[in-house]
Design a protein around this motif. Structure first.
Motif, PDB file in Angstrom:
ATOM      1  N   ASP A  68       0.893  -1.165  -0.001  1.00 15.74           N
ATOM      2  CA  ASP A  68      -0.080   0.026   0.025  1.00 15.74           C
ATOM      3  C   ASP A  68       0.937   1.277   0.333  1.00 15.74           C
ATOM      4  N   ALA A  69       1.978   1.163   0.763  1.00 15.83           N
ATOM      5  CA  ALA A  69       2.791   2.580   0.860  1.00 15.83           C
ATOM      6  C   ALA A  69       3.531   2.839  -0.564  1.00 15.83           C
ATOM      7  N   THR A  70       3.194   1.916  -1.485  1.00 15.18           N
ATOM      8  CA  THR A  70       3.789   2.230  -2.900  1.00 15.18           C
ATOM      9  C   THR A  70       2.767   2.736  -3.855  1.00 15.18           C
ATOM     10  N   LEU A  71       1.547   2.780  -3.459  1.00 12.48           N
ATOM     11  CA  LEU A  71       0.592   3.112  -4.216  1.00 12.48           C
ATOM     12  C   LEU A  71       0.246   4.711  -4.270  1.00 12.48           C
ATOM     13  N   ALA A  72      -0.345   5.222  -5.029  1.00 10.73           N
ATOM     14  CA  ALA A  72      -0.768   6.508  -5.304  1.00 10.73           C
ATOM     15  C   ALA A  72      -2.110   6.658  -4.265  1.00 10.73           C
ATOM     16  N   ALA A  73      -2.521   7.880  -3.995  1.00  9.78           N
ATOM     17  CA  ALA A  73      -3.405   8.148  -3.076  1.00  9.78           C
ATOM     18  C   ALA A  73      -4.718   7.536  -3.622  1.00  9.78           C
ATOM     19  N   ASP A  74      -5.172   7.671  -4.869  1.00  9.34           N
ATOM     20  CA  ASP A  74      -6.261   7.042  -5.408  1.00  9.34           C
ATOM     21  C   ASP A  74      -6.320   5.625  -5.350  1.00  9.34           C
ATOM     22  N   GLU A  75      -5.116   5.029  -5.788  1.00  4.96           N
ATOM     23  CA  GLU A  75      -5.222   3.529  -5.636  1.00  4.96           C
ATOM     24  C   GLU A  75      -5.375   2.979  -3.979  1.00  4.96           C
ATOM     25  N   ARG A  82     -12.502  -1.453  -1.537  1.00  7.54           N
ATOM     26  CA  ARG A  82     -12.928  -2.709  -1.959  1.00  7.54           C
ATOM     27  C   ARG A  82     -12.610  -3.597  -0.698  1.00  7.54           C
ATOM     28  N   ARG A  83     -11.870  -3.237   0.501  1.00  2.68           N
ATOM     29  CA  ARG A  83     -12.064  -3.938   1.639  1.00  2.68           C
ATOM     30  C   ARG A  83     -13.066  -3.671   2.711  1.00  2.68           C
ATOM     31  N   SER A  84     -13.568  -2.557   2.381  1.00  4.64           N
ATOM     32  CA  SER A  84     -14.392  -1.835   3.560  1.00  4.64           C
ATOM     33  C   SER A  84     -16.056  -1.720   2.980  1.00  4.64           C
ATOM     34  N   SER A  85     -16.202  -1.664   1.849  1.00  4.05           N
ATOM     35  CA  SER A  85     -17.680  -1.311   1.366  1.00  4.05           C
ATOM     36  C   SER A  85     -18.471  -2.805   1.437  1.00  4.05           C
ATOM     37  N   TRP A  86     -19.885  -2.660   1.948  1.00  3.30           N
ATOM     38  CA  TRP A  86     -20.578  -3.660   2.126  1.00  3.30           C
ATOM     39  C   TRP A  86     -21.179  -4.290   0.891  1.00  3.30           C
TER      40      TRP A  86
END
Length: 222
Positions: A68-75, A82-86
């Motif tokens: 995650d640390a290497t991803l851009a803010a939008d990514e 994806r991991r939080s939405s119901w």
């Protein structure tokens, strides 16, 4: 054999507006590890698999990772959704790999291996009509018949010689073949175990072959 010959036509589907909890229950109840997601018009919009659900906040997956640390803010924001939405529509994999019903099953196997996936939705004119899984390919192996073209020693020998020139790794090797009462005899300069095994398996797959005898260490009888 084509995809339409092996695919599963009774497909359990999800709506993008189903909940992730509903999806998990449907997977468990139907003993499947992935489900296609279709919109109200029946158009495939994604697929939800076990792989999409293992990085969920319900499982304690909430903090940033080294990736995650290497991803851009939008990514990073997309990963959070994806991991939080119901909603299934947020957690699913969009634009999944698909295949046409008339494609050869060899194409399915290649796609599964290349993409590391277990199932592929089958489309007709853009609409979902089935799904083909690794289990369907295993069933195709069980139902496959041996070569039906060869009959008699001469026909068996011709069939083997033709197949030796196909995509087997044996192209160009000087393999001599003789057949007597359905017993195949092989000679030639075949140095590796894998090539010898491939030649034996090729011969064994021809209809009418009773056994294969290898004479690689012996001279070919003149």
């Amino acid at each position: 054999m084509r995809v339409k010959d092996v695919m599963t036509t009774v497909v359990v589907k999800l709506s993008p507006d189903n909940s992730v909890r509903q999806a998990a229950r449907i997977m468990l109840d139907n003993h499947v590890s992935g489900l296609p997601v279709v919109d109200d018009a029946g158009v495939l919009v994604g697929i939800l698999s076990e792989g999409d659900l293992i990085r969920r906040t319900e499982l304690g997956w909430g903090g940033p990772t080294a990736t995650d640390a290497t991803l851009a803010a939008d990514e990073r924001a997309h990963a959070y959704v994806r991991r939080s939405s119901w909603r299934v529509g947020d957690a699913m994999t969009a634009n999944p790999v698909t295949i046409d019903e008339h494609a050869p099953i060899g194409r399915v196997a290649a796609l599964m291996q290349d993409r590391g996936i277990k199932r592929i939705p089958v489309l007709r004119d853009g609409r979902l009509i089935g799904i083909v899984s690794r289990a369907d390919l295993l069933q195709a192996i069980l139902s496959a018949k041996q070569d039906e073209t060869a009959a008699g020693d001469d026909a068996i020998r011709r069939s083997i010689l033709i197949r030796l020139g196909e995509n087997t790794g044996l192209e160009g090797l000087d393999i001599k073949v003789a057949v007597s009462d359905g017993v195949v005899h092989l000679w030639g300069n075949v140095e590796t175990d894998d090539c010898r095994r491939a030649a034996r398996i090729l011969a064994e797959g021809v209809r009418g072959v009773r056994s294969v005898v290898e004479h690689y260490s012996e001279p070919y009888p003149q």
